[in-house]
Motif scaffolding. Structure first.
Motif, PDB file in Angstrom:
ATOM      1  N   ILE A  40       0.931  -1.069  -0.046  1.00 46.52           N
ATOM      2  CA  ILE A  40      -0.103  -0.137  -0.033  1.00 46.52           C
ATOM      3  C   ILE A  40       0.893   1.195  -0.062  1.00 46.52           C
ATOM      4  CG2 ILE A  40      -1.722   1.316   1.339  1.00 46.52           C
ATOM      5  CD1 ILE A  40      -2.659  -1.396   2.322  1.00 46.52           C
ATOM      6  N   ASP A  41       1.832   1.255   0.926  1.00 46.03           N
ATOM      7  CA  ASP A  41       2.856   2.416   0.802  1.00 46.03           C
ATOM      8  C   ASP A  41       3.532   2.462  -0.584  1.00 46.03           C
ATOM      9  OD1 ASP A  41       2.392   2.893   3.564  1.00 46.03           O
ATOM     10  OD2 ASP A  41       3.911   1.883   4.145  1.00 46.03           O
ATOM     11  N   ASP A  42       3.905   1.302  -1.113  1.00 42.44           N
ATOM     12  CA  ASP A  42       4.526   1.311  -2.455  1.00 42.44           C
ATOM     13  C   ASP A  42       3.687   2.355  -3.505  1.00 42.44           C
ATOM     14  OD1 ASP A  42       6.355  -0.275  -1.324  1.00 42.44           O
ATOM     15  OD2 ASP A  42       5.988  -1.933  -2.523  1.00 42.44           O
ATOM     16  N   HIS A  43       2.647   1.764  -3.428  1.00 46.90           N
ATOM     17  CA  HIS A  43       1.483   2.325  -4.343  1.00 46.90           C
ATOM     18  C   HIS A  43       1.300   3.908  -4.247  1.00 46.90           C
ATOM     19  CE1 HIS A  43      -2.110   2.305  -6.842  1.00 46.90           C
ATOM     20  NE2 HIS A  43      -2.795   2.576  -5.925  1.00 46.90           N
ATOM     21  N   ILE A  44       1.410   4.380  -2.924  1.00 46.16           N
ATOM     22  CA  ILE A  44       1.161   5.722  -2.767  1.00 46.16           C
ATOM     23  C   ILE A  44       2.635   6.584  -3.151  1.00 46.16           C
ATOM     24  CG2 ILE A  44       0.969   7.531  -0.674  1.00 46.16           C
ATOM     25  CD1 ILE A  44      -1.042   5.414   0.706  1.00 46.16           C
ATOM     26  N   ARG A  45       3.540   5.936  -2.663  1.00 41.43           N
ATOM     27  CA  ARG A  45       4.875   6.653  -3.183  1.00 41.43           C
ATOM     28  C   ARG A  45       5.318   6.609  -4.434  1.00 41.43           C
ATOM     29  NH1 ARG A  45       9.005   3.604   1.262  1.00 41.43           N
ATOM     30  NH2 ARG A  45       7.737   1.900   0.568  1.00 41.43           N
ATOM     31  N   LYS A  46       4.702   5.640  -5.119  1.00 40.49           N
ATOM     32  CA  LYS A  46       4.832   5.741  -6.631  1.00 40.49           C
ATOM     33  C   LYS A  46       3.869   6.716  -7.237  1.00 40.49           C
ATOM     34  CE  LYS A  46       5.289   2.137 -10.130  1.00 40.49           C
ATOM     35  NZ  LYS A  46       4.802   0.925 -10.719  1.00 40.49           N
ATOM     36  N   LYS A  47       2.486   6.890  -6.792  1.00 42.88           N
ATOM     37  CA  LYS A  47       1.846   7.881  -7.212  1.00 42.88           C
ATOM     38  C   LYS A  47       2.331   9.224  -7.009  1.00 42.88           C
ATOM     39  CE  LYS A  47      -2.622   8.310  -5.989  1.00 42.88           C
ATOM     40  NZ  LYS A  47      -3.815   8.196  -5.117  1.00 42.88           N
ATOM     41  N   LEU A  48       3.141   9.555  -5.839  1.00 38.33           N
ATOM     42  CA  LEU A  48       3.833  10.836  -5.775  1.00 38.33           C
ATOM     43  C   LEU A  48       5.279  10.939  -6.225  1.00 38.33           C
ATOM     44  CD1 LEU A  48       3.185  10.639  -1.551  1.00 38.33           C
ATOM     45  CD2 LEU A  48       2.306  12.318  -3.376  1.00 38.33           C
ATOM     46  N   LYS A  51      10.981   8.050  -4.811  1.00 39.16           N
ATOM     47  CA  LYS A  51      12.051   7.037  -5.253  1.00 39.16           C
ATOM     48  C   LYS A  51      12.151   6.230  -3.761  1.00 39.16           C
ATOM     49  CE  LYS A  51      14.650   8.138  -9.131  1.00 39.16           C
ATOM     50  NZ  LYS A  51      15.211   9.505  -9.277  1.00 39.16           N
ATOM     51  N   PHE A  52      12.135   4.782  -3.774  1.00 36.63           N
ATOM     52  CA  PHE A  52      12.477   4.379  -2.302  1.00 36.63           C
ATOM     53  C   PHE A  52      13.104   2.812  -2.731  1.00 36.63           C
ATOM     54  CE2 PHE A  52       8.927   1.265  -2.949  1.00 36.63           C
ATOM     55  CZ  PHE A  52       8.230   1.971  -3.938  1.00 36.63           C
ATOM     56  N   GLY A 109      13.003  -1.924   1.691  1.00 36.86           N
ATOM     57  CA  GLY A 109      13.049  -1.845   3.130  1.00 36.86           C
ATOM     58  C   GLY A 109      12.881  -0.231   3.769  1.00 36.86           C
ATOM     59  N   ASP A 110      12.566   0.835   2.903  1.00 37.35           N
ATOM     60  CA  ASP A 110      12.571   2.179   3.505  1.00 37.35           C
ATOM     61  C   ASP A 110      11.661   2.432   4.285  1.00 37.35           C
ATOM     62  OD1 ASP A 110      15.119   2.548   2.221  1.00 37.35           O
ATOM     63  OD2 ASP A 110      14.224   3.736   0.914  1.00 37.35           O
ATOM     64  N   TYR A 111      11.642   2.844   5.407  1.00 31.32           N
ATOM     65  CA  TYR A 111      10.283   3.773   6.003  1.00 31.32           C
ATOM     66  C   TYR A 111       9.750   4.634   5.273  1.00 31.32           C
ATOM     67  CZ  TYR A 111       7.483   5.761   9.429  1.00 31.32           C
ATOM     68  OH  TYR A 111       6.392   6.470  10.505  1.00 31.32           O
ATOM     69  N   PHE A 112       8.276   4.633   5.355  1.00 34.19           N
ATOM     70  CA  PHE A 112       7.137   5.701   4.610  1.00 34.19           C
ATOM     71  C   PHE A 112       6.950   6.629   5.397  1.00 34.19           C
ATOM     72  CE2 PHE A 112       3.231   6.643   2.417  1.00 34.19           C
ATOM     73  CZ  PHE A 112       3.439   7.605   1.954  1.00 34.19           C
ATOM     74  N   ASP A 113       7.440   7.953   5.576  1.00 32.61           N
ATOM     75  CA  ASP A 113       6.959   8.824   6.405  1.00 32.61           C
ATOM     76  C   ASP A 113       5.625   9.432   6.033  1.00 32.61           C
ATOM     77  OD1 ASP A 113       6.765  10.725   8.610  1.00 32.61           O
ATOM     78  OD2 ASP A 113       9.029  11.520   8.185  1.00 32.61           O
ATOM     79  N   PHE A 114       4.783   8.635   6.353  1.00 31.76           N
ATOM     80  CA  PHE A 114       3.264   9.100   5.745  1.00 31.76           C
ATOM     81  C   PHE A 114       2.887  10.508   6.593  1.00 31.76           C
ATOM     82  CE2 PHE A 114       0.940   7.334   9.129  1.00 31.76           C
ATOM     83  CZ  PHE A 114       1.760   6.386   9.552  1.00 31.76           C
ATOM     84  N   GLU A 115       3.102  10.715   7.804  1.00 38.24           N
ATOM     85  CA  GLU A 115       2.825  11.936   8.494  1.00 38.24           C
ATOM     86  C   GLU A 115       3.382  13.057   7.861  1.00 38.24           C
ATOM     87  OE1 GLU A 115       3.739  10.852  12.504  1.00 38.24           O
ATOM     88  OE2 GLU A 115       1.849   9.698  12.617  1.00 38.24           O
ATOM     89  N   LEU A 116       4.609  13.020   7.516  1.00 41.57           N
ATOM     90  CA  LEU A 116       5.213  14.237   6.751  1.00 41.57           C
ATOM     91  C   LEU A 116       4.412  14.520   5.491  1.00 41.57           C
ATOM     92  CD1 LEU A 116       7.662  16.297   6.605  1.00 41.57           C
ATOM     93  CD2 LEU A 116       8.914  14.445   5.340  1.00 41.57           C
TER      94      LEU A 116
END
Ligand code: G3P
Length: 303
Positions: free
Chosen positions: A157-165, A168-169, A172-179
């Motif tokens: 799910i994180d990958d999907h959101i990061r890709k939309k944005l 690059k990741f 194993g990278d932590y996704f700082d969704f709060e930021l």
């Protein structure tokens, strides 16, 4: 919270169990392929049946083992589930059948086969782990159909959101969704400030507002962890018995945030479980205590 190990590697399963922290095992066809290829490279040409039997045997009676079906239509999925259950469950009474929530593909445009299979297996008393959950609505339907477990895929799910944005990741990278949320909140506020003279309906429909509201999330879900949190809340509200297994976990910090959601289980790769243990200050402290120990005194004490 229970911890399952998300692997099909026998050495990892054995080691994690020896640490006394593992309550179950989850596998999928990709993990089994990887593990068996590794075995083959070591000269062990075991067949799938013996390999799965060994996983069930090592896990033992107290630890459920998820084994996944591979077909996409309900009838075949149920046949495969019955086969897997009858063949491997007698070993240690621990088999759970993994069923995808939705088997829709470009070629076969049918989306409900997973639900039908879950329901038929529930009627036969066979436990299911419903996999590839990417949003709470899917989890709710799985629970209604009689799933024993649902597995939201946090990392994907994180990958999907990061890709939309366009972020690059590495896996194993932590996704700082709060930021990310903060950034979009500020951008939206700025936009609304500049547009105060417009009518609300124009503002609401306006392309830029929509873009800002939809960016940084997947249909309102801001991260994999948030998806799990919502599923846990929904199940609690309606007293649903289905247990939540947070899956597709990529790092130690995600495990912490998932533990805070109150989910029943986290299934993590062995490397993530190991990462949970480590901290540079712990290492430093161990070294210092070791150096400070008065060797002669302790030698006499432990003799
Ligand atoms: O349990 C599901 C898991 O194996 C998928 O993990 O990291 O491939 O998204 P990942």
């Amino acid at each position: 919270m229970k911890i399952f190990v998300d692997t099909a590697k026998l050495s990892e399963i054995r080691e994690a169990i020896s640490w006394g922290i593992v309550d179950g095992i989850t596998t999928n066809p990709s993990l089994i392929r990887e593990a068996m290829e590794e075995e083959r490279k070591r000269g062990n040409n075991t067949d799938l049946s013996s390999y799965l039997s060994e996983i069930c045997r090592i896990a033992g009676r107290e630890r459920p083992v998820s084994l996944e079906v591979i077909s996409q239509d309900a009838e075949r999925m149920v046949e495969e589930a019955l086969f897997l259950y009858r063949k491997f469950n007698p070993i240690a009474n621990n088999v759970v059948i993994k069923i995808p929530i939705n088997t829709y593909t470009e070629e076969k445009k049918i989306d409900h086969e997973g639900l039908v299979a879950i329901n038929q297996l529930e009627k036969r008393g066979i436990p299911t782990n419903v996999t590839l959950i990417m949003k709470p609505e899917q989890a709710l339907l799985a629970a209604k159909a009689g799933a024993t477990y649902v597995s939201p895929f946090v990392g994907r799910i994180d990958d999907h959101i990061r890709k939309k944005l366009g972020i690059k990741f590495n896996k194993g990278d932590y996704f700082d969704f709060e930021l990310i949320q903060e950034i979009f909140k500020l951008r939206l506020e700025k936009h609304l400030e500049m547009a105060t003279e417009e009518r609300i309906s124009d503002l609401y429909d306006e392309e830029r507002t929509k873009e800002l509201r939809c960016a940084g999330n997947d249909d309102g879900i801001v991260s994999g962890v948030e998806c799990v949190k919502k599923i846990v809340n929904i199940f609690k509200k309606y007293n649903l018995r289905t247990k939540v297994i947070a899956a597709s976990i990529r790092n130690s910090r995600q495990m912490r945030e998932l533990a805070e959601t109150g989910c029943d289980i986290c299934t993590a790769p062995f490397s993530v479980i190991r990462e949970m243990l480590r901290h540079p200050k712990t290492e430093e402290g161990v070294k210092k205590f070791h150096l400070d120990a008065i060797q002669a005194g302790y030698d006499a004490l432990f003799k």
